[in-house]
Scaffold this motif. Sequence first.
Motif, PDB file in Angstrom:
ATOM      1  N   LYS A 268      19.226 -71.414 -53.709  1.00 15.71           N
ATOM      2  CA  LYS A 268      18.385 -72.567 -53.358  1.00 15.71           C
ATOM      3  C   LYS A 268      16.905 -72.358 -53.663  1.00 15.71           C
ATOM      4  O   LYS A 268      16.067 -73.146 -53.262  1.00 15.71           O
ATOM      5  CB  LYS A 268      18.564 -72.909 -51.876  1.00 15.71           C
ATOM      6  N   HIS A 269      16.586 -71.268 -54.371  1.00 18.95           N
ATOM      7  CA  HIS A 269      15.207 -71.054 -54.831  1.00 18.95           C
ATOM      8  C   HIS A 269      15.123 -71.608 -56.257  1.00 18.95           C
ATOM      9  O   HIS A 269      15.745 -71.071 -57.173  1.00 18.95           O
ATOM     10  CB  HIS A 269      14.848 -69.565 -54.807  1.00 18.95           C
ATOM     11  N   ILE A 270      14.377 -72.711 -56.414  1.00 16.51           N
ATOM     12  CA  ILE A 270      14.351 -73.430 -57.684  1.00 16.51           C
ATOM     13  C   ILE A 270      12.936 -73.481 -58.248  1.00 16.51           C
ATOM     14  O   ILE A 270      12.005 -73.960 -57.604  1.00 16.51           O
ATOM     15  CB  ILE A 270      14.851 -74.892 -57.507  1.00 16.51           C
ATOM     16  N   ALA A 271      12.793 -72.994 -59.487  1.00 14.89           N
ATOM     17  CA  ALA A 271      11.495 -73.015 -60.174  1.00 14.89           C
ATOM     18  C   ALA A 271      11.599 -73.897 -61.417  1.00 14.89           C
ATOM     19  O   ALA A 271      12.698 -74.127 -61.936  1.00 14.89           O
ATOM     20  CB  ALA A 271      11.089 -71.601 -60.568  1.00 14.89           C
ATOM     21  N   ILE A 272      10.447 -74.398 -61.867  1.00 16.94           N
ATOM     22  CA  ILE A 272      10.417 -75.104 -63.158  1.00 16.94           C
ATOM     23  C   ILE A 272       9.401 -74.419 -64.056  1.00 16.94           C
ATOM     24  O   ILE A 272       8.454 -73.788 -63.585  1.00 16.94           O
ATOM     25  CB  ILE A 272      10.087 -76.617 -63.035  1.00 16.94           C
ATOM     26  N   ALA A 273       9.597 -74.542 -65.364  1.00 15.23           N
ATOM     27  CA  ALA A 273       8.689 -73.916 -66.322  1.00 15.23           C
ATOM     28  C   ALA A 273       8.702 -74.708 -67.624  1.00 15.23           C
ATOM     29  O   ALA A 273       9.623 -75.477 -67.881  1.00 15.23           O
ATOM     30  CB  ALA A 273       9.122 -72.478 -66.579  1.00 15.23           C
ATOM     31  N   GLY A 274       7.681 -74.518 -68.447  1.00 11.33           N
ATOM     32  CA  GLY A 274       7.604 -75.207 -69.737  1.00 11.33           C
ATOM     33  C   GLY A 274       6.740 -76.459 -69.664  1.00 11.33           C
ATOM     34  O   GLY A 274       6.428 -76.955 -68.581  1.00 11.33           O
ATOM     35  N   THR A 288      10.350 -83.474 -52.894  1.00 14.72           N
ATOM     36  CA  THR A 288      11.277 -84.231 -52.035  1.00 14.72           C
ATOM     37  C   THR A 288      12.563 -83.438 -51.795  1.00 14.72           C
ATOM     38  O   THR A 288      13.126 -83.459 -50.700  1.00 14.72           O
ATOM     39  CB  THR A 288      11.631 -85.597 -52.695  1.00 14.72           C
ATOM     40  N   ALA A 289      13.028 -82.723 -52.834  1.00 12.73           N
ATOM     41  CA  ALA A 289      14.273 -81.945 -52.736  1.00 12.73           C
ATOM     42  C   ALA A 289      14.169 -80.849 -51.666  1.00 12.73           C
ATOM     43  O   ALA A 289      15.172 -80.466 -51.064  1.00 12.73           O
ATOM     44  CB  ALA A 289      14.626 -81.332 -54.081  1.00 12.73           C
ATOM     45  N   GLN A 290      12.958 -80.355 -51.446  1.00 16.48           N
ATOM     46  CA  GLN A 290      12.756 -79.336 -50.401  1.00 16.48           C
ATOM     47  C   GLN A 290      13.161 -79.896 -49.038  1.00 16.48           C
ATOM     48  O   GLN A 290      13.833 -79.235 -48.256  1.00 16.48           O
ATOM     49  CB  GLN A 290      11.288 -78.895 -50.355  1.00 16.48           C
ATOM     50  N   GLN A 291      12.754 -81.147 -48.789  1.00 18.05           N
ATOM     51  CA  GLN A 291      13.064 -81.783 -47.486  1.00 18.05           C
ATOM     52  C   GLN A 291      14.529 -82.230 -47.428  1.00 18.05           C
ATOM     53  O   GLN A 291      15.198 -82.042 -46.422  1.00 18.05           O
ATOM     54  CB  GLN A 291      12.133 -82.993 -47.270  1.00 18.05           C
ATOM     55  N   HIS A 292      15.017 -82.820 -48.521  1.00 21.02           N
ATOM     56  CA  HIS A 292      16.369 -83.411 -48.517  1.00 21.02           C
ATOM     57  C   HIS A 292      17.487 -82.386 -48.602  1.00 21.02           C
ATOM     58  O   HIS A 292      18.525 -82.540 -47.983  1.00 21.02           O
ATOM     59  CB  HIS A 292      16.507 -84.399 -49.688  1.00 21.02           C
ATOM     60  N   PHE A 293      17.302 -81.363 -49.442  1.00 20.60           N
ATOM     61  CA  PHE A 293      18.399 -80.421 -49.721  1.00 20.60           C
ATOM     62  C   PHE A 293      18.143 -79.012 -49.198  1.00 20.60           C
ATOM     63  O   PHE A 293      18.980 -78.132 -49.369  1.00 20.60           O
ATOM     64  CB  PHE A 293      18.692 -80.352 -51.230  1.00 20.60           C
ATOM     65  N   GLY A 294      16.961 -78.788 -48.610  1.00 22.95           N
ATOM     66  CA  GLY A 294      16.656 -77.452 -48.095  1.00 22.95           C
ATOM     67  C   GLY A 294      16.367 -76.437 -49.179  1.00 22.95           C
ATOM     68  O   GLY A 294      16.491 -75.231 -48.970  1.00 22.95           O
ATOM     69  N   TRP A 295      15.978 -76.921 -50.383  1.00 23.48           N
ATOM     70  CA  TRP A 295      15.612 -75.999 -51.447  1.00 23.48           C
ATOM     71  C   TRP A 295      14.203 -75.458 -51.181  1.00 23.48           C
ATOM     72  O   TRP A 295      13.406 -76.072 -50.462  1.00 23.48           O
ATOM     73  CB  TRP A 295      15.564 -76.701 -52.811  1.00 23.48           C
ATOM     74  N   THR A 296      13.898 -74.304 -51.763  1.00 21.48           N
ATOM     75  CA  THR A 296      12.507 -73.847 -51.831  1.00 21.48           C
ATOM     76  C   THR A 296      12.120 -73.975 -53.297  1.00 21.48           C
ATOM     77  O   THR A 296      12.778 -73.398 -54.169  1.00 21.48           O
ATOM     78  CB  THR A 296      12.379 -72.378 -51.380  1.00 21.48           C
ATOM     79  N   THR A 297      11.092 -74.777 -53.581  1.00 23.57           N
ATOM     80  CA  THR A 297      10.749 -75.039 -54.985  1.00 23.57           C
ATOM     81  C   THR A 297       9.435 -74.372 -55.367  1.00 23.57           C
ATOM     82  O   THR A 297       8.528 -74.214 -54.533  1.00 23.57           O
ATOM     83  CB  THR A 297      10.667 -76.552 -55.264  1.00 23.57           C
ATOM     84  N   TYR A 298       9.362 -73.972 -56.631  1.00 25.08           N
ATOM     85  CA  TYR A 298       8.198 -73.250 -57.150  1.00 25.08           C
ATOM     86  C   TYR A 298       7.693 -74.014 -58.375  1.00 25.08           C
ATOM     87  O   TYR A 298       8.380 -74.104 -59.391  1.00 25.08           O
ATOM     88  CB  TYR A 298       8.575 -71.814 -57.512  1.00 25.08           C
ATOM     89  N   ILE A 299       6.505 -74.592 -58.222  1.00 25.89           N
ATOM     90  CA  ILE A 299       5.939 -75.454 -59.256  1.00 25.89           C
ATOM     91  C   ILE A 299       4.658 -74.805 -59.778  1.00 25.89           C
ATOM     92  O   ILE A 299       3.731 -74.573 -59.014  1.00 25.89           O
ATOM     93  CB  ILE A 299       5.660 -76.867 -58.694  1.00 25.89           C
ATOM     94  N   PRO A 300       4.604 -74.471 -61.075  1.00 27.61           N
ATOM     95  CA  PRO A 300       3.426 -73.750 -61.591  1.00 27.61           C
ATOM     96  C   PRO A 300       2.187 -74.637 -61.679  1.00 27.61           C
ATOM     97  O   PRO A 300       2.287 -75.866 -61.724  1.00 27.61           O
ATOM     98  CB  PRO A 300       3.873 -73.302 -62.994  1.00 27.61           C
TER      99      PRO A 300
END
Length: 340
Positions: A268-274, A288-300
């Motif tokens: 559930k640790h989700i990052a984006i790149a590019g 929004t996905a952090q609140q809805h799905f309990g993900w931890t997101t990493y946005i550069p």
Amino acid sequence: MQKTYILGIESSCDDTSAAVICNGKVLSNVIANQEVHSKYGGVIPELASRAHQQNIVPVVQQALEKANIRKEDLSAIAFTRGPGLMGSLLVGTSFAKSLALGLAIPLIDVNHMQAHILAHFILEEGSTIPPFPFICLTISGGHTQIVKVSDHFDMEILGETIDDAVGEAFDKSAKILGLPYPGGPLIDKHAQLGNPKAYSFTKPKVGDLDFSFSGLKTGILYFIQKKQRLNPHFIKENLNDICASIQNTIVEILMDKLKNTVSQTGIKHIAIAGGVSANSEIRKRLVTAQQHFGWTTYIPKFEYTTDNAAMIAITGYLKYLNGSYADQTISAKARLKVTE
């Protein structure tokens, strides 16, 4: 603590960039853009390599000056080996090899796609570094991949595009609408003023973790042609809604694949790149996905999403810590998988 200064050089496409990192922190990140391509609606490889030759010395000089160090202070030189345009890569590779040889310091080759992912490891105030393992959605003009990252240099492709990259889908859609190159950021800009549900486009049916954008591009082209036959001013009158609907469809495809990935891997640790990770809608959906799905997101940060040398330098620093150096026989490689 001893200071390790890494000079990063990036020349894979049409941006000449140089950056200096000290122990994981960015001291400078200089980018020279090439305006010459905009009138052609895309990057012309021959013009790109010539512009790199003109830009590389002043860009490196500026990076050293901004970092307030001399070239003799450098610990190693990191450069983009590939993937990218061969002529462009050769300029950066030749320069890096010569400089490392002249200074008698280590030379470090960097995989451009790994660097996009490892940009998350740049030490910045307030930024959080993703823990291993994490999932990274790598989205750019040339690549669309879902990568499982188990360690800095232990990566596995879980899914990828079977045809076109997402950045190309944005740019080609923009071209259909008569918007100038690069069109992706312009679609994003107009989309913020439009209704994302105004028009619907068919999503491609491919594997759970794979992508396809060629059919979507064709669908958008036929849709616009049909509407213009009925109303020649259709694009002008509905531009914001068209852009919002195209962007909504593309981002939904990306988010659907991420949901499938989380459900299959349990990570559930989700990052984006590019480059496409600069898109405002994908950033919004991830928050929004952090609140809805309990993900931890990493946005550069925006400056580390497009092609830049800071991501090359941080990757070089991580390889430097491992003692993973290249020798003078190394050559540029236009095609290179993220796992190589």
